[in-house]
Structures are given as structure tokens and as C-alpha cells.
Scaffold this motif. Sequence first.
Motif, PDB file in Angstrom:
ATOM      1  N   CYS A 385       0.816  -1.218   0.015  1.00 33.38           N
ATOM      2  CA  CYS A 385      -0.167   0.019   0.031  1.00 33.38           C
ATOM      3  C   CYS A 385       0.846   1.209  -0.108  1.00 33.38           C
ATOM      4  O   CYS A 385       1.915   1.395   0.931  1.00 33.38           O
ATOM      5  N   ILE A 386       0.691   1.980  -1.020  1.00 31.88           N
ATOM      6  CA  ILE A 386       1.420   3.360  -0.983  1.00 31.88           C
ATOM      7  C   ILE A 386       0.947   4.545  -0.317  1.00 31.88           C
ATOM      8  O   ILE A 386       1.086   5.498  -0.316  1.00 31.88           O
ATOM      9  N   ARG A 387      -0.315   4.272   0.544  1.00 33.19           N
ATOM     10  CA  ARG A 387      -1.115   5.248   1.326  1.00 33.19           C
ATOM     11  C   ARG A 387      -1.567   6.503   0.417  1.00 33.19           C
ATOM     12  O   ARG A 387      -1.455   7.573   0.513  1.00 33.19           O
ATOM     13  N   CYS A 388      -1.974   6.004  -0.775  1.00 33.84           N
ATOM     14  CA  CYS A 388      -2.559   7.200  -1.776  1.00 33.84           C
ATOM     15  C   CYS A 388      -3.984   7.752  -1.205  1.00 33.84           C
ATOM     16  O   CYS A 388      -4.228   8.997  -1.649  1.00 33.84           O
ATOM     17  N   GLY A 389      -4.647   7.100  -0.515  1.00 36.17           N
ATOM     18  CA  GLY A 389      -6.061   7.395   0.015  1.00 36.17           C
ATOM     19  C   GLY A 389      -7.172   7.238  -1.137  1.00 36.17           C
ATOM     20  O   GLY A 389      -8.224   7.606  -0.945  1.00 36.17           O
ATOM     21  N   ARG A 390      -6.801   6.672  -2.279  1.00 39.65           N
ATOM     22  CA  ARG A 390      -7.614   6.503  -3.313  1.00 39.65           C
ATOM     23  C   ARG A 390      -9.096   5.733  -2.773  1.00 39.65           C
ATOM     24  O   ARG A 390     -10.089   5.948  -3.285  1.00 39.65           O
ATOM     25  N   CYS A 391      -8.689   4.726  -2.292  1.00 43.00           N
ATOM     26  CA  CYS A 391      -9.801   3.614  -1.848  1.00 43.00           C
ATOM     27  C   CYS A 391     -10.742   4.294  -0.886  1.00 43.00           C
ATOM     28  O   CYS A 391     -12.064   4.266  -0.788  1.00 43.00           O
ATOM     29  N   THR A 402      -8.720   0.203   3.467  1.00 45.60           N
ATOM     30  CA  THR A 402      -7.383  -0.259   3.596  1.00 45.60           C
ATOM     31  C   THR A 402      -7.177  -0.765   5.230  1.00 45.60           C
ATOM     32  O   THR A 402      -6.452  -1.515   5.397  1.00 45.60           O
ATOM     33  N   CYS A 434      -7.307   0.851  -6.372  1.00 39.31           N
ATOM     34  CA  CYS A 434      -6.276   0.602  -5.943  1.00 39.31           C
ATOM     35  C   CYS A 434      -5.110   0.473  -6.805  1.00 39.31           C
ATOM     36  O   CYS A 434      -5.005  -0.548  -7.474  1.00 39.31           O
ATOM     37  N   PRO A 435      -4.161   1.272  -6.966  1.00 36.98           N
ATOM     38  CA  PRO A 435      -3.158   1.189  -7.842  1.00 36.98           C
ATOM     39  C   PRO A 435      -2.176  -0.128  -7.311  1.00 36.98           C
ATOM     40  O   PRO A 435      -1.221  -0.320  -8.003  1.00 36.98           O
ATOM     41  N   ALA A 436      -2.004  -0.564  -6.321  1.00 38.12           N
ATOM     42  CA  ALA A 436      -1.299  -1.263  -5.632  1.00 38.12           C
ATOM     43  C   ALA A 436      -1.818  -2.926  -5.955  1.00 38.12           C
ATOM     44  O   ALA A 436      -1.365  -4.088  -5.737  1.00 38.12           O
ATOM     45  N   LEU A 440      -8.749  -5.374  -1.945  1.00 37.92           N
ATOM     46  CA  LEU A 440      -9.512  -4.931  -0.698  1.00 37.92           C
ATOM     47  C   LEU A 440     -10.834  -5.628  -0.215  1.00 37.92           C
ATOM     48  O   LEU A 440     -11.184  -5.987   0.874  1.00 37.92           O
TER      49      LEU A 440
HETATM   50  S1  SF4 Z   1      -5.969   2.472  -2.686  1.00 42.79           S
HETATM   51 FE1  SF4 Z   1      -4.408   0.909  -2.286  1.00 42.79          FE
HETATM   52  S2  SF4 Z   1      -2.389   1.815  -2.066  1.00 42.79           S
HETATM   53 FE2  SF4 Z   1      -4.049   3.423  -2.081  1.00 42.79          FE
HETATM   54  S3  SF4 Z   1      -4.458   3.752  -0.100  1.00 42.79           S
HETATM   55 FE3  SF4 Z   1      -5.705   2.179  -0.528  1.00 42.79          FE
HETATM   56  S4  SF4 Z   1      -5.089   0.125  -0.300  1.00 42.79           S
HETATM   57 FE4  SF4 Z   1      -3.065   1.847  -0.188  1.00 42.79          FE
END
Ligand code: SF4
Length: 460
Positions: A385-391, A402, A434-436, A440
Amino acid sequence: MKTDRKGSFTFPGGVHPSDKKNLTADSKIQYGFTGKESAIMLCQHIGAVCQPLVSKSDEVEEGQKIGENEAFVSAPVHCPIKGKVKGIELRPHAVLGRSEAIIIEGDSEERARRPSEGEDVFGSAFDESQYTSEQICQAIREAGIVGMGGAGFPTAVKIGINAKQPKEVLIVNGCECEPYITCDYRIMLEWTYKILAGVRLAQKVSGCSKVLIAIEDNKPEAIEAMSEAISKLSMDGKIGIAAVKTKYPQGGERQLIKSVLKRNVPTGGIPPMIGVLVLNVATTAAIAEAVVEGTALTHRVVTVTGEGIKEPSNYYAAIGTSVEELIDFSGGLTEEAVEVILGGPMMGISIADLSTPITKTTGAITVLTREQIGEAKFSGRQTACIRCGRCLLACPENLNPTKIAHAVKNNMLDLAKKYYISGCMECGACSYVCPANIELTGYIKTGKILIAKEKKTNAE
Ligand code: SF4
Ligand code: SF4
């Protein structure tokens, strides 16, 4: 009535996947198709599982009730074809693994069946005042109607008058926000008057004073067809159209209520708690058939689609037909097909056994290719997880996907509960963005199953 085709109603969160409706949007519903046998699942609804009313070798008639349960929350099942009971056996079930089904071998000459769909029956000649509320409720119960948008909750239980929770607004859900699926779109175009007859019956029995038909603005033809029919019936002012923004999951009950009425259903609550009843368009059509024609819910429209299908189309198919037969009827799989999904790509369930029968809640069979799934997702390659916050931004339920997934992954179910795992509607929007490539929604679904098992164990 002039209806604004541009959707002005929306909800927070959500995503915009490519809708892929073009594969089947112009495919008229094809009738007269039934498989060699029908496997009628005894469990195709929320509530008590049906008990069989027939035995091996019994002769059965089309529309005959073959399974029921007297529990308040349940819905009977019926035979879609004239034939003979081959047996009561386990069949693959997308959610339960395997489940009991009544297997009917059809009489080949009697298989095809067409619903009456003329305007003379459901159009200007239709008058809901000739039916009492009790008659309507009884017909819905006897026909085994359940929420056909996917929820499968028995409609007779949902629709009746409840003095503690009086219903004020009926929202008819014509959004069909899942990519690829067009069964509801086609019935809005082809069964317009039947839907409106069902809406009038549902309004009468529920006691709602206001009715709105909600349709996403990527379906202008459906908005037009409904608006015109309402005007022809002189029902302007009685039944309204709400053009809503095209966004996934606009068709979720809670999201639709937020969009159209700007009201929130309490977390863990249901729409009747705030005086709202939501019915899918296919459910209202089934209500009209049950009340006016006395027919049980034995068939439904199914979209067979995806880049992995040779000839995608919409079929009026017998409930109990296998996925394999419907795929064969659509020309078969392409060489690139890699994944068969019962439902759409966002909320549907991948199946490996194509003998799985369709049920009352199966709106689509979607077959994807490696290209559609995406190379990274296909290979199962996840990164950290890159903690992008998109989710978080995508989640229409304002959850932190996440954190919930992380808690489930580390077997911290109490923590997952604190993060409101139960509030997740499993829409898949978080996984989609999620880009990773972290699955989820998969973690969340697993967490819910583990919590249910834990609850069952504690109760024993
Ligand atoms: S979208 Fe994916 S990478 Fe971004 S915060 Fe959520 S779990 Fe992490
Ligand atoms: S957490 Fe649940 S409700 Fe929120 S986006 Fe993910 S699947 Fe949808």
C-alpha cells in the motif's frame, strides 16, 4: 412531460469504470430459450430455505409451486417448464458452494413461453383500483417475487404496510450502474408499460404518496421511453423521473436515496426506517405479471456479455438454466475468455463450474478476457500500500477499506468490526481504484465470513 436528461443527483464517493454497455444495449430481448433441464435452487432468496413439494418422477406443470417454506421471510419457488422431476440433487451455487436444487427435465414441445406484453394489458386498459392491497400482496407472495436487482429479499415482506415504519416515497431503481449489464435497460425500453403497472400496484400496496423512477443519465432512451409512457397514461405529477448522474454504485439503495432525496439511511439500518421503499424495475415488472396475469417468477431477463462471449445478447431465460447453456446460446466463448462471472465485473462472483444454474437474482453472465481483467490483476501481483488514499475517496459508505483489509489480513476481527466492516456493501470500488492491486473487497468479504463463523461458534 419534459424530463431533464442530464443527471443532477449524485452521492459522495464512487468510481467511473468504462460502462461497456455498447456490447448488448441494442440487443432486443430474445424469447423462447430454455435449457435441456432446469435446476431450481431451493435457496435463491434471503430468508428461510424452501422445502421441496415434489418428489422424483413427479409430473410437473409450468408455473407449478415446487418448493416453499412457511417462515415469514421466505419466497416459494416454481417450475419454469412442463416436465418431470429428475431428482433433488446438489448443484453448484456461486455463494454457498453447493446447494440443493429440484431438477426438472422439460417436455421439449412445451418449453417456449412468452409473457404477454401488450399495452392493452398493462397500458391504458390497466387500472390498479380493481385489485385490493390484500390481493396484490398475496399475488406477490404466491409468485415468489424477490428483489431482482441482486438483493433477493422477498418483496411481499418488503412492500407491505408496516404501521411502525410507514413508507412515504417509492424509488424505482432503473440505474443499472454495473458495467456491461443491460437487462434492466432493455426492459425499460421493451416492457415500459408493464413496469409502470407494477409501480402503480407497488404504490397502492405500500401506501407511498410519492413515486420516483431513478435512471442514470447514460440511458437517455430509457428516460425518454418512461417519460412518454407516463404522459400517455396521464400520470404526470403522480410518477416522476429522476435522472441521476452516471457513477458506480449509483444503483446501491443507500446511494440512490442519498442522491435523489438527500437523506441518509442510518448505518446498519434499512430504507423503511426513513420511510423509503426501493424496488428494482425488473421486480416491478414481475409484480405486474403476478397480479394481472397470475404468473409466478419462473423466467427473467439475463444479459450474457463480455469480450469473452462470441455473440453477447439479452435473453428471457428460464430460472434454473445453466450458465453453460446460456453461453452456448450466445455463440460460445472466444479463445481469449479467461473468467466467467455470475453478475457484473464489480459485484459479481467468478465461477469455475459452468453447470451453475441461474437464479431469480442473476441479471448477467459476464465473460472477461485477460486484457479486460488487466495483466497485473490477472497475475495476482500485489504491491505494498502506498497510502495514496484513493480507496477512501472511492468508498461510497465513507469507510477506510485499507484499515479494514489490514485488520482482516492480520486476523484482528474485533478491530475490523470497530472500522465498521459490516457497513461495507461489497461494491468493489476500493479494489477498482487501488494502484497497488490490493484485493481490498476480497479481504473484506473474507472478514465478514470469519465474523459470521465466529458468531455461530459463540452461539453454540
Ligand atoms: S488505494 Fe490501495 S494503495 Fe491506495 S491507500 Fe488504498 S490500499 Fe493503499
Ligand atoms: S469498503 Fe466496501 S463499500 Fe467501501 S468501496 Fe470497498 S467494497 Fe465498496
